[in-house]
Design a protein around this motif. Structure first.
Motif: not given
Length: 300
Positions: A145-151
């Protein structure tokens, strides 16, 4: 479970104070107060004085409670850290916790829930003085879904002292922006006029329109974060309902079988009675025949 406390970002509203009543000397000499009204006015003034003292003590208590919260918040940190190290050993811990929470689950669409299967860790960090704000960090494994490891989403007071929020920009992969999908679902629901579709978890994450009324952030901070295990262990009500339905169906089938079996017995009894009646009739005929033969012999 840790006791819930009022939002640290909500502006403190003081109770309205009664305006001091005009003193008797301020009243016109031509319009003196009746004795009953004068005594009532004096009582109101005394109540207001007492209430002011109560408010003062409540303010002092709030300050003392805040100091206690700050103290124990620091003492809890090592245990929060230890818990965060243990939780990843349980598959799908956080998505199960959110799905089982009655207020959070209404925000989760199918795609939201699927994305949250990659959520491995949640951390809540409050400001040192607690009342200034807090931050929620969501840690994810590699996902489609997305590339972020931390939101991260942070709630704080702005320069004017008003509640405000900001969050990490989500780097969506091609065609996987769940906030757009949620918006499309809302439009379809509004056209059908059936019900309003929930905004969605990731729509909440990117929404900063009214930080002071952000219920989900407060729920995660004050309800889920202190003890997420209580929601993870909530029994699956769907399974329970299915088991109850199966038991009811089995009971109904048994009752039907008993009724069918009982009806067959009555029919057998009726048939038996008919056979007995026929046998009696045959016996009567035989008796009559024998009597006839005896009469003929006597005539001879």
């Amino acid at each position: 479970m840790a006791p819930k406390r009022q939002s640290s970002l909500a502006p403190q509203m003081k109770k309205p104070r009664l305006l001091p009543a005009p003193m008797p000397e301020e009243m016109s000499a031509s319009q003196p107060l009746p004795n009953g009204e004068k005594e009532q006015q004096e009582v109101i003034e005394h109540i207001d004085e007492v209430q002011n003292e109560i408010d003062r003590l409540n303010e002092e208590a709030s300050e003392e409670i805040l100091k206690v919260e700050q103290k124990y918040n620091k003492l809890c940190q090592p245990f929060f850290q230890r818990r965060s190290e243990l939780i990843p050993k349980i598959p799908n811990f956080w998505v199960t916790t959110f799905v089982n929470h009655p207020q959070v689950s209404v925000l989760l669409g199918e795609e939201d829930e699927e994305a949250l299967h990659y959520l491995t860790r949640v951390e809540v960090t409050e400001s040192e003085d607690i009342k200034s704000g807090y931050r929620i960090d969501f840690y994810f494994d590699e996902n489609p879904y997305f590339k972020n490891k931390v939101l991260s989403k942070e709630f704080h007071l702005n320069e004017n002292g008003d509640p405000s929020s900001r969050s990490t920009e989500i780097k969506w992969k091609s065609g996987k922006d769940l906030t757009k999908q949620s918006s499309q679902m809302q439009n379809k629901a509004s056209r059908k006029r059936e019900y309003e579709e929930p905004e969605g978890f990731f729509t909440w994450f990117t929404d900063h329109s009214d930080a002071g009324a952000d219920e989900l952030g407060e729920i995660i901070k004050d309800d889920i974060w202190p003890n997420p295990l209580q929601y993870y262990l909530v029994p699956d009500t769907d399974d329970d309902e299915e088991e109850e339905e199966e038991e009811e169906e089995e009971e109904e089938e048994e009752e039907e079988e008993e009724e069918e079996g009982g009806g067959g017995g009555l029919e057998d009894i009726d048939e038996g009675d008919e056979d007995e009646d026929e046998d009696d009739d045959d016996d009567d005929d035989d008796d009559e025949g024998e009597e006839g033969e005896e009469d003929e012999d006597d005539d001879d």
